[in-house]
Design a protein around this motif. Sequence first.
Motif, short mmCIF file in Angstrom:
data_model
loop_
_atom_site.label_atom_id
_atom_site.label_comp_id
_atom_site.label_asym_id
_atom_site.label_seq_id
_atom_site.Cartn_x
_atom_site.Cartn_y
_atom_site.Cartn_z
N SER A 51 15.57 -17.69 1.80
CA SER A 51 14.53 -17.86 2.28
C SER A 51 13.26 -17.02 2.19
N ILE A 52 14.55 -15.80 2.57
CA ILE A 52 13.19 -14.88 2.83
C ILE A 52 13.27 -14.11 1.18
N ILE A 53 13.69 -14.13 0.22
CA ILE A 53 13.23 -13.62 -1.35
C ILE A 53 12.82 -14.64 -1.58
N TYR A 54 12.66 -16.29 -1.41
CA TYR A 54 11.65 -17.23 -2.11
C TYR A 54 10.07 -17.06 -1.72
N SER A 55 10.50 -16.81 -0.92
CA SER A 55 9.13 -16.60 0.29
C SER A 55 8.23 -15.40 0.57
N PHE A 56 8.77 -14.48 -0.45
CA PHE A 56 8.41 -12.88 -0.36
C PHE A 56 6.95 -12.67 -0.70
N PRO A 57 7.25 -13.66 -1.71
CA PRO A 57 5.31 -12.76 -1.99
C PRO A 57 4.59 -13.78 -1.27
N PHE A 58 4.60 -14.47 -1.23
CA PHE A 58 3.89 -15.49 -0.07
C PHE A 58 3.56 -14.47 0.93
N ALA A 59 4.64 -14.03 1.70
CA ALA A 59 3.71 -12.67 2.80
C ALA A 59 3.48 -11.68 2.19
N LEU A 60 3.44 -10.34 1.32
CA LEU A 60 3.73 -9.46 0.81
C LEU A 60 1.98 -9.56 0.78
N GLN A 61 1.40 -10.62 0.17
CA GLN A 61 0.48 -10.63 -1.06
C GLN A 61 -0.66 -10.50 -0.24
N PRO A 62 -0.56 -11.74 0.76
CA PRO A 62 -1.46 -11.20 1.96
C PRO A 62 -1.70 -10.55 2.38
N ILE A 63 -0.70 -9.83 2.85
CA ILE A 63 -1.06 -8.52 3.66
C ILE A 63 -1.31 -7.66 3.07
N GLN A 64 -0.87 -7.36 1.82
CA GLN A 64 -1.15 -6.66 1.51
C GLN A 64 -2.94 -6.58 0.86
N ASN A 65 -3.23 -7.71 0.04
CA ASN A 65 -5.06 -8.01 0.34
C ASN A 65 -5.50 -7.53 1.11
N ALA A 66 -4.94 -7.94 2.87
CA ALA A 66 -6.07 -7.80 3.56
C ALA A 66 -6.25 -5.29 3.90
N PHE A 67 -4.48 -5.27 3.97
CA PHE A 67 -4.62 -3.60 3.52
C PHE A 67 -5.20 -3.06 2.32
N GLU A 68 -5.35 -3.42 1.78
CA GLU A 68 -6.73 -3.15 0.44
C GLU A 68 -8.20 -3.15 0.44
N SER A 69 -8.42 -4.63 1.47
CA SER A 69 -9.64 -4.54 1.44
C SER A 69 -10.39 -3.60 2.64
N MET A 70 -9.43 -3.01 3.37
CA MET A 70 -10.04 -2.51 4.64
C MET A 70 -10.60 -0.85 4.27
N GLY A 71 -9.50 -0.81 3.35
CA GLY A 71 -10.34 0.23 2.32
C GLY A 71 -9.78 1.73 3.35
N ARG A 72 -10.31 3.18 3.03
CA ARG A 72 -9.53 4.23 3.65
C ARG A 72 -10.59 5.30 4.85
N LYS A 73 -11.78 4.19 4.70
CA LYS A 73 -12.47 5.23 5.68
C LYS A 73 -12.13 4.67 6.97
N PRO A 74 -11.69 3.47 7.90
CA PRO A 74 -10.98 4.07 9.20
C PRO A 74 -9.69 4.85 8.99
N ILE A 75 -8.81 3.76 8.05
CA ILE A 75 -7.31 5.23 8.87
C ILE A 75 -8.25 6.99 8.47
N GLU A 76 -9.39 7.17 7.35
CA GLU A 76 -9.33 8.30 7.66
C GLU A 76 -10.38 8.72 8.90
N ALA A 77 -11.21 7.75 10.02
CA ALA A 77 -11.18 8.95 10.74
C ALA A 77 -11.10 8.07 12.05
N ALA A 78 -10.05 7.56 11.96
CA ALA A 78 -9.41 8.16 12.80
C ALA A 78 -7.98 9.51 12.56
N ALA A 79 -8.32 10.14 12.09
CA ALA A 79 -7.13 11.04 11.49
C ALA A 79 -8.22 12.45 12.17
#
Length: 237
Positions: A102-130
């Motif tokens: 189940s982990i292998i078969y459902s892997f894309p369903f977990a990875l894609q939304p989280i990856q999309n969220a991180f990419e939509s966030m951009g680098r500015k908040p991380i750079e500001a925290a740094a």
Amino acid sequence: MLLDFLTTLDTTPIVLSLKLAVITTVLLLIITTPLAWWLTGSSRRTKSIATAVATLPLVLPPSVLGFYLLLLLGTDGPLGQLSQLLGFTSLAFTFQGLVIASIIYSFPFALQPIQNAFESMGRKPIEAAATLGASPWDRFFTVALPIARPGILTAAVLSFAHTIGEFGVILMIGGNIPGETKVLSIAIYDHVESIEYDQAHALSLLMIVFSFVVLFLLYFLNSKSPLATARTPAHHD
């Protein structure tokens, strides 16, 4: 009449499906969240290769994926032999084997939304925290995760729902063992094979109601936050 069927149904497959979905979802979030964060900062070539491998279950027929998982987890497979060396039985046709599949078969369903969220966030908040002296761990836990929370929640909903609805891979790797691998989708198939259409109808109705609630929650969450941009992949069980 339908209520009578629902009250007399064996709830073991339902409980087993819920148990499998909860365990799979928790483990997927633990695995895919740091992976998605790493992929967000990786080069285009690395990201393309890793994403292609991670999303293979979207395009592979469940029978193909289930067949190779059976070879991997079976008595003669590498993971099956390792399991036996550790004093356990082979992982095929066990609940533990279902969790791995189940982990292998459902892997894309977990990875894609989280990856999309991180990419939509951009680098500015991380750079500001740094610039404020936050360490990489602090930036991840106190900045990235809270901002990406809608995407993580979407990943959890999709992973849970997809695990509940699995059939092909589950049948290949788990078979039909009552109390061990006979989950809800297998129980419906079993009732249809036995021409027990009333029981199959009752369980299918539960699945329809569950699917509607999941989709409603998913679209509701997406409408509230621009970061909850989950792409709902096609389900081909």
